[in-house]
Design a protein around this motif. Structure first.
Motif, PDB file in Angstrom:
ATOM      1  N   LYS A 205       0.909  -1.295  -0.051  1.00  0.00           N
ATOM      2  CA  LYS A 205       0.006   0.128   0.055  1.00  0.00           C
ATOM      3  C   LYS A 205       0.807   1.279   0.169  1.00  0.00           C
ATOM      4  CE  LYS A 205      -4.758  -1.167   1.266  1.00  0.00           C
ATOM      5  NZ  LYS A 205      -5.858  -0.876   2.061  1.00  0.00           N
ATOM      6  N   LYS A 206       1.835   1.254   0.838  1.00  0.00           N
ATOM      7  CA  LYS A 206       2.658   2.420   1.095  1.00  0.00           C
ATOM      8  C   LYS A 206       3.577   2.787  -0.146  1.00  0.00           C
ATOM      9  CE  LYS A 206       3.520   2.360   5.781  1.00  0.00           C
ATOM     10  NZ  LYS A 206       4.448   1.819   6.937  1.00  0.00           N
ATOM     11  N   VAL A 207       3.948   1.718  -0.878  1.00  0.00           N
ATOM     12  CA  VAL A 207       4.600   1.783  -2.280  1.00  0.00           C
ATOM     13  C   VAL A 207       3.667   2.351  -3.173  1.00  0.00           C
ATOM     14  CG1 VAL A 207       5.714   0.718  -4.052  1.00  0.00           C
ATOM     15  CG2 VAL A 207       6.362  -0.036  -1.680  1.00  0.00           C
ATOM     16  N   GLU A 225      11.427   8.792  -0.453  1.00  0.00           N
ATOM     17  CA  GLU A 225      10.533   8.255   0.629  1.00  0.00           C
ATOM     18  C   GLU A 225      10.333   6.901   0.848  1.00  0.00           C
ATOM     19  OE1 GLU A 225       6.567   9.970   0.157  1.00  0.00           O
ATOM     20  OE2 GLU A 225       7.177  11.907  -0.726  1.00  0.00           O
ATOM     21  N   MET A 226      10.839   6.072  -0.128  1.00  0.00           N
ATOM     22  CA  MET A 226      10.881   4.557   0.105  1.00  0.00           C
ATOM     23  C   MET A 226      11.970   4.432   1.292  1.00  0.00           C
ATOM     24  SD  MET A 226      10.080   2.559  -3.462  1.00  0.00           S
ATOM     25  CE  MET A 226      10.137   1.007  -2.699  1.00  0.00           C
ATOM     26  N   GLN A 227      12.974   4.956   1.289  1.00  0.00           N
ATOM     27  CA  GLN A 227      13.999   4.817   2.154  1.00  0.00           C
ATOM     28  C   GLN A 227      13.620   5.122   3.758  1.00  0.00           C
ATOM     29  OE1 GLN A 227      17.127   6.668  -0.073  1.00  0.00           O
ATOM     30  NE2 GLN A 227      18.063   4.731  -0.612  1.00  0.00           N
ATOM     31  N   ASN A 228      12.834   6.480   3.527  1.00  0.00           N
ATOM     32  CA  ASN A 228      12.245   6.838   4.488  1.00  0.00           C
ATOM     33  C   ASN A 228      11.265   5.867   5.382  1.00  0.00           C
ATOM     34  OD1 ASN A 228      13.447   9.164   4.124  1.00  0.00           O
ATOM     35  ND2 ASN A 228      11.943  10.482   3.744  1.00  0.00           N
ATOM     36  N   GLU A 229      10.825   4.900   4.532  1.00  0.00           N
ATOM     37  CA  GLU A 229       9.763   4.115   5.057  1.00  0.00           C
ATOM     38  C   GLU A 229      10.700   2.659   5.649  1.00  0.00           C
ATOM     39  OE1 GLU A 229       6.402   4.162   5.784  1.00  0.00           O
ATOM     40  OE2 GLU A 229       5.982   6.023   4.533  1.00  0.00           O
ATOM     41  N   ALA A 230      11.821   2.831   5.415  1.00  0.00           N
ATOM     42  CA  ALA A 230      12.810   1.850   5.952  1.00  0.00           C
ATOM     43  C   ALA A 230      12.774   0.536   5.324  1.00  0.00           C
ATOM     44  CB  ALA A 230      12.679   1.600   7.671  1.00  0.00           C
ATOM     45  N   ILE A 231      12.408   0.704   3.911  1.00  0.00           N
ATOM     46  CA  ILE A 231      12.401  -0.414   2.945  1.00  0.00           C
ATOM     47  C   ILE A 231      13.734  -0.904   2.591  1.00  0.00           C
ATOM     48  CG2 ILE A 231      11.493  -1.393   0.797  1.00  0.00           C
ATOM     49  CD1 ILE A 231       9.089   0.803   1.055  1.00  0.00           C
ATOM     50  N   ASP A 234      18.103  -2.863  -1.208  1.00  0.00           N
ATOM     51  CA  ASP A 234      18.130  -3.676  -2.497  1.00  0.00           C
ATOM     52  C   ASP A 234      16.980  -3.984  -2.987  1.00  0.00           C
ATOM     53  OD1 ASP A 234      17.208  -5.272  -0.228  1.00  0.00           O
ATOM     54  OD2 ASP A 234      17.443  -6.949  -1.434  1.00  0.00           O
ATOM     55  N   LYS A 235      15.626  -3.737  -2.221  1.00  0.00           N
ATOM     56  CA  LYS A 235      14.335  -3.871  -2.989  1.00  0.00           C
ATOM     57  C   LYS A 235      14.165  -2.366  -3.553  1.00  0.00           C
ATOM     58  CE  LYS A 235      12.745  -7.148   0.618  1.00  0.00           C
ATOM     59  NZ  LYS A 235      12.611  -8.317  -0.084  1.00  0.00           N
ATOM     60  N   VAL A 236      14.457  -1.313  -3.017  1.00  0.00           N
ATOM     61  CA  VAL A 236      14.238  -0.235  -3.483  1.00  0.00           C
ATOM     62  C   VAL A 236      14.832  -0.191  -4.817  1.00  0.00           C
ATOM     63  CG1 VAL A 236      14.678   2.531  -3.108  1.00  0.00           C
ATOM     64  CG2 VAL A 236      14.057   1.024  -1.308  1.00  0.00           C
ATOM     65  N   HIS A 237      16.274  -0.457  -4.815  1.00  0.00           N
ATOM     66  CA  HIS A 237      16.986  -0.464  -5.984  1.00  0.00           C
ATOM     67  C   HIS A 237      16.335  -1.056  -7.110  1.00  0.00           C
ATOM     68  CE1 HIS A 237      20.547   0.183  -8.317  1.00  0.00           C
ATOM     69  NE2 HIS A 237      20.774  -1.185  -8.512  1.00  0.00           N
ATOM     70  N   ARG A 238      15.761  -2.227  -6.888  1.00  0.00           N
ATOM     71  CA  ARG A 238      15.214  -3.156  -7.822  1.00  0.00           C
ATOM     72  C   ARG A 238      13.846  -2.229  -8.651  1.00  0.00           C
ATOM     73  NH1 ARG A 238      13.957  -8.881  -5.636  1.00  0.00           N
ATOM     74  NH2 ARG A 238      15.818  -8.246  -4.262  1.00  0.00           N
TER      75      ARG A 238
END
Lengths: 465, 465
Positions: A205-207, A225-231, A234-238
């Motif tokens: 949902k967040k993504v 923003e994704m990094q701020n959500e502590a994701i 490597d997943k963010v990068h993908r």
């Protein structure tokens, strides 16, 4: 007496604005009808329980609730007081308010379908053009009362429906001469596929919310923003890698197909997008207008398949002028499951602002009254009135100036009201049984006989009527 | 999930009903425009203080008030609680509710004129077709959401306006083919004159209310009710004698002229009525439709001159289908005095019921989609879709059945939706590049070539389109 005012965020529409708005409505309505959609109207108010919880917490807060009548009736006072205490804790209560103004057209439509499922013949294609109300903070382009124009088909899973809705978007926006508009398309199933191959199910949902903002915050903003959500990085990068891919519609589909090997849902979504893109290109000359945009997510939870967003030409900073998509089970909310549907909406207030900014309203949209009959005396005005009635019978809108007045005053009235023609009957005309008809813009005039006046007048005005 | 419902006294309008209602609206709208009235729209909500006190106590009670948002916001809770206590004593309070749904179109119009007086050019002629809301007890022909269609002229004292409004009533009701309709007319000044010559000034309001009910309670009922109010018998007798007079329009005027010797206002009212009746007869072939009815009083306090009421043909028991009249100072309520006006209203919901009862809707009012293209296979439906788009471009509304299905199923869909024509492309037609077009009602068909299909189809359908 205090100076009267109008509620914040709401508007009066004077004659010129109504005519311009009707120009937009009639293009949308005619196109809906050409595609076989039938009109539906639902009341301004719904039962509060029909609406509550359907638009998230934010929606519940922004709903205009209607106070019950008779709260101070002695037999109600105690119930009312208890109900009000509930309201003060943020709850709603039927003893204080059991109705609310509608917040969109989709939920009332679902309620209508659920209530009438046994009587309707499916697929049911309806359009609906009505106001909705939201207690949003008013700002430029955002109002507390605004119109939605929706077309939905329920009771069909066929992709032909998506094709027709995409064609309706391009047909309406082309008829409005909004050159450079785009219809963005994506598929919730494709978004699922992307989430899956990136291993982001946990943050889905967040993504989706973050991705949906890409056109505002950019791809680097999405990363932040994704990094701020502590994701995990490597997943963010993908994900960022997928969203950095650039190519035309079919290239995007092929790129994702290579990635989606394991995702059945993602693959199904790509097949749907591909079929829509290809069919659309076959049937529409403006095929470049339909563009896959993988960042498009659309906020509403109920979408399950293809989603749409219509955008104004790039030079206008206004964002979306319409949106929609497929949903699997909207009437399930009201106890009638398994009626799939798909629909689109036009945001008329924003389209209005865009047409205004780009100066795209036709010049004759203002036209109200066609002819002013001057009032130059008792006998003169009696003759004028009689001749005027003949023009009205012929379908030409006319006015007679309401009282005997100076020539100039009557001319100014015509000018302010943009009335293009005047009919002048003075003492001399009365005596000679003639009439002057004058084109006020071109300053040209002709003398007509009272006999056969209507046909003479029509011939004189024809080039400008 | 509980079965969903619709608020009491409110209605969904399905496709057929919307089309019938639009038939009425469009006749009214076109006639308003022919007479030079310009469209205006005001918001559904007004400030509560704009509406309160304008419709009497009963109106205040029947108003739908909208709850303020954010009542449970910590900074508002205390104010909200105090405000609610006020409401429980029957008062209204801005801290609980500062807006209400509009109760009619007249007061919002007066508010609009007062707010924009400096910008408008007078006389200002506007029409307005919008819903209003009243928390009345629902019953046959009475709804909590219903449409009003108003036309008003403000900024003019000329009797030409009354003449035009009377002509609009007869023109609209004639176009609706409501043979036998009547437009009743009276004058508040004449009523004043009658009150004066009977010496009933002291009981004026009560007497007007009783007289207004004459068509329900009869002249003897009027006598009884007046006696119940302890009005002196000789005065009652004088009034009853006046109301027992029977004669045509001009006879009534002459009868009253003989009585009104001392009443300046009464005499002025008779002159106005006489001029209206004579002018109307000159300009309207249906002059018998305009009838002086001395019992007509119209409830609203703001009327000061000529008043109107439109009545359905006698065989229909529904009473008024419209009303209106002259008012001297409506915007004075909002601090802008001296703008006289006159207006009329059509009650569309009642007119709808009358047309339904008398079977007066045109037979083609139902028509939605014109052509159903059968879906008989993948290739077949691609051709069908292409040909369908050509018909849509030609302005003919079409649908393609949403999925491949048996012939019968598609026929039944067309039948239920009252679609008059079908286009059938099966395997054989695909091979021979032909198309069958079928008139489903007459059971006639023709084979057309795919080349030039649109013009062939239009020619085939022309007699029934």
């Amino acid at each position: 007496m205090a100076k009267p005012s109008i509620p914040q965020g709401m508007r009066d529409f004077g004659p010129e604005t109504v005519r311009k708005r009707n120009y937009i409505f009639s293009i949308i309505r005619n196109t809906f009808e050409l595609y076989g959609f039938q009109p539906l109207e639902t009341p301004a108010m719904e039962q509060l329980e029909t609406l509550m919880g359907k638009y998230g917490d934010e929606g519940d807060k922004l709903m205009f609730k209607v106070l019950n009548n008779g709260l101070n009736d002695p037999k109600n006072v105690e119930k009312s007081r208890i109900a009000f205490d509930q309201v003060l804790t943020g709850k709603s209560d039927k003893n204080l308010t059991e109705r609310a103004l509608k917040y969109d057209l989709t939920i009332p439509f679902a309620r209508y379908v659920a209530m009438n499922a046994g009587l309707l013949s499916f697929p049911f294609k309806r359009y609906q053009i009505q106001p909705v109300w939201r207690a949003d903070r008013p700002q430029k382009g955002r109002y507390r009362e605004f119109y939605q124009c929706d077309a939905d088909i329920v009771g069909s899973r066929s992709l032909l429906n998506e094709l027709e809705l995409a064609l309706i978007y391009t047909e309406v926006l082309s008829k409005l001469k909004l050159n450079g508009f785009r219809v963005l398309v994506n598929n919730r199933k494709v978004l699922k596929g992307i989430i899956e191959v990136c291993g982001l199910e946990e943050w889905e949902k967040k993504v989706l919310v973050i991705i949906d903002k890409t056109d505002k915050i950019g791809i680097e903003g999405v990363r932040t923003e994704m990094q701020n959500e502590a994701i995990p990085t490597d997943k963010v990068h993908r994900l960022i890698k997928i969203y950095s891919y650039d190519g035309d519609n079919l290239a995007k589909i092929n790129f994702l197909r290579d990635l989606f090997g394991e995702s059945v849902e993602g693959m199904a979504g790509l097949d749907e997008l591909e079929q829509l893109i290809l069919d659309f290109a076959t049937f529409n000359p403006e095929s470049a207008a339909l563009q896959i945009d993988l960042t498009l997510a659309r906020g509403l939870d109920y979408y399950t398949g293809i989603i749409f967003e219509a955008r104004a030409p790039g030079q206008v900073k206004i964002g979306s002028i319409g949106g929609g998509g497929r949903y699997d089970d909207l009437t399930g909310l009201f106890g009638v499951p398994d009626i799939p549907g798909v629909g689109i909406s036009f945001g008329v207030d924003r389209i209005y602002d865009v047409l205004e900014e780009l100066n795209l309203f036709p010049t004759d949209v203002h036209k109200g009254t066609n002819v002013l009959f001057y009032n130059l005396g008792k006998e003169e005005s009696r003759l004028a009135f009689r001749l005027m009635q003949n023009l009205r019978i012929a379908g030409i809108s006319c006015e007679i100036y309401h009282e005997e007045a100076k020539f100039d005053k009557q001319f100014k009235y015509a000018e302010r009201k943009k009335i293009p023609f005047a009919v002048i009957i003075g003492e001399q005309e009365l005596a000679s049984e003639t009439v002057i008809i004058r084109d006020l813009g071109r300053r040209e005039q002709e003398v007509l006989g009272t006999e056969g006046f209507a046909s003479g007048a029509k011939a004189f005005m024809a080039p400008r009527l």
